[in-house]
Design an enzyme around this catalytic site. Sequence first.
Site, PDB file in Angstrom:
ATOM      1  N   GLU A 167       5.519  -5.143  -0.017  1.00  0.00           N
ATOM      2  CA  GLU A 167       6.335  -5.295  -1.225  1.00  0.00           C
ATOM      3  C   GLU A 167       7.814  -5.567  -0.941  1.00  0.00           C
ATOM      4  OE1 GLU A 167       5.545  -2.010  -3.869  1.00  0.00           O
ATOM      5  OE2 GLU A 167       3.522  -2.713  -4.267  1.00  0.00           O
ATOM      6  N   GLU A 352      -3.214  -3.944  -3.928  1.00  0.00           N
ATOM      7  CA  GLU A 352      -3.019  -2.662  -4.625  1.00  0.00           C
ATOM      8  C   GLU A 352      -3.216  -2.872  -6.112  1.00  0.00           C
ATOM      9  OE1 GLU A 352       0.681  -0.515  -4.056  1.00  0.00           O
ATOM     10  OE2 GLU A 352       0.616  -0.874  -1.893  1.00  0.00           O
TER      11      GLU A 352
HETATM   12  C1  FCB Z   1       3.509   0.413  -4.960  1.00  0.00           C
HETATM   13  C2  FCB Z   1       3.680   0.965  -3.571  1.00  0.00           C
HETATM   14  C3  FCB Z   1       2.877   2.198  -3.299  1.00  0.00           C
HETATM   15  C4  FCB Z   1       2.811   3.096  -4.498  1.00  0.00           C
HETATM   16  C5  FCB Z   1       2.374   2.326  -5.705  1.00  0.00           C
HETATM   17  C6  FCB Z   1       2.203   3.156  -6.946  1.00  0.00           C
HETATM   18  O1  FCB Z   1       4.665  -0.244  -5.359  1.00  0.00           O
HETATM   19  O2  FCB Z   1       3.331   0.008  -2.620  1.00  0.00           O
HETATM   20  O3  FCB Z   1       3.439   2.827  -2.172  1.00  0.00           O
HETATM   21  O4  FCB Z   1       4.024   3.718  -4.683  1.00  0.00           O
HETATM   22  O5  FCB Z   1       3.300   1.320  -5.969  1.00  0.00           O
END
Ligand code: FCB
Length: 438
Positions: A167, A352
């Site tokens: 990210e 994610e």
């Molecule tokens: C993302 C992150 C992870 C976690 C989720 C909820 O931005 O990569 O570490 O905090 O959000």
Amino acid sequence: MQFTRADFPDGFRFGVATSAYQIEGHQFGGAGQTHWDSFAATPGNVVRFEDGARACDHYHRLDEDLDLIKGIGADVYRFSTSWARVMPEGTDRVNAEGLDFYDRLVDGLLERGISPALTLYHWELPQALADKGGWRNADMPDWFADYTEVVASRLGDRIWSAAPINEPWCVGWLSHFDGHHAPGLRDIRATARAMHHILVSHGRAIQVMKGLGMGNLGAVCNMEWSTPASDAPEDVAAATRYDAIYNRFFVGGLFKGEYPAEVMEGLEPYLPTGWQDDFATIQSPLDWMGVNYYTRKRIAHRPDAPWPAYQEAPTQGPLTQMDWEIHPDGLKDFLTRTAREYTGDLPIYVTENGMANPDTHNQPDTARSNYLTAHLKAVQEAVAEGAPVAGYFVWSLMDNYEWSLGYEKRFGLVHVDFETLARTPKASYHALAEWWRG
Ligand code: FCB
């Protein structure tokens, strides 16, 4: 959940994700100080000043946690190595115990038939490097390349996939412009330099890993859909600026070798000298793209402020425990847009996706199952529209340290009691296991 594996393309991989600082327990095993430790120790930054010192104590409960990953039927486990655990001062000295831990982690996954998906940086920068300016420093790509070499030389022969930096928007903008994450800066010049150095560091790490014979290398960007708060042209322009900064800057650098005009309006004067010459490194060819997706924001023009002159409008609709709007269409739209405008035929992974929901130790956990179902349907729609989506990984395996929000936001498929550290699979874990295990 009404899915079977046959509802997704052949070879589609399901998995769960975590990161080192959020679960391991950073005080154990000779890990060095990180900028998250000092950020958390400074009042006002983190809920209840919580930090990752103990976290889920994954460091001592590795086998139990690997069994949970196997138990849910995951094909892939996406984890990160901690730079400060491997190299406590950020450069030179290697902490053998730290590398051994990751070696055991990788072998433990392979023994259980799970593919290891490595992330090299998920936010815990060694304090010694933060003291030198961290991501603002033009030497970061060299330091990061050295760290990559240490990790990749040890683990690279057994890794299924690897991505350098989790990210970039959070590492760059959220941490240097918004000040919400370590190092907690609010400085446009620091932001511009960090954002660029992150991409150069990414490219250097890809080159190092390729040089060591590793394959299946990618990038993981988080994306947040932005919808104008009204039809007013100023709000539409503000939402476009938000989209450019958040969602188009990094993929623009990686896949087009340029930064969006709406970002350059604000950041160009602050970029490091010679930035135009770095795109050959930044654009080192990739094998896949990762998209992390959670929510959308409604964005309005902010008349009294300089660039980027936007503000978040009040959220609407169903919200998670984070007060994030549940908007599955945004995932479909990002998957199709990313393929169409940036990555073409390259496989895309949802690296994610998930939701925070209050303590669900003894409750049905229906909200999380519904959230995951809706987003898996969005993935299917994107696939039906031709996006080459190849996998979907849930954030997160277990409740953990949610950065500036401490331990109260629970993203886990497995409940963690932060007093006893007992793990208890939630209903959403069982709902996935039912069809992931086949
Ligand atoms: C993302 C992150 C992870 C976690 C989720 C909820 O931005 O990569 O570490 O905090 O959000």
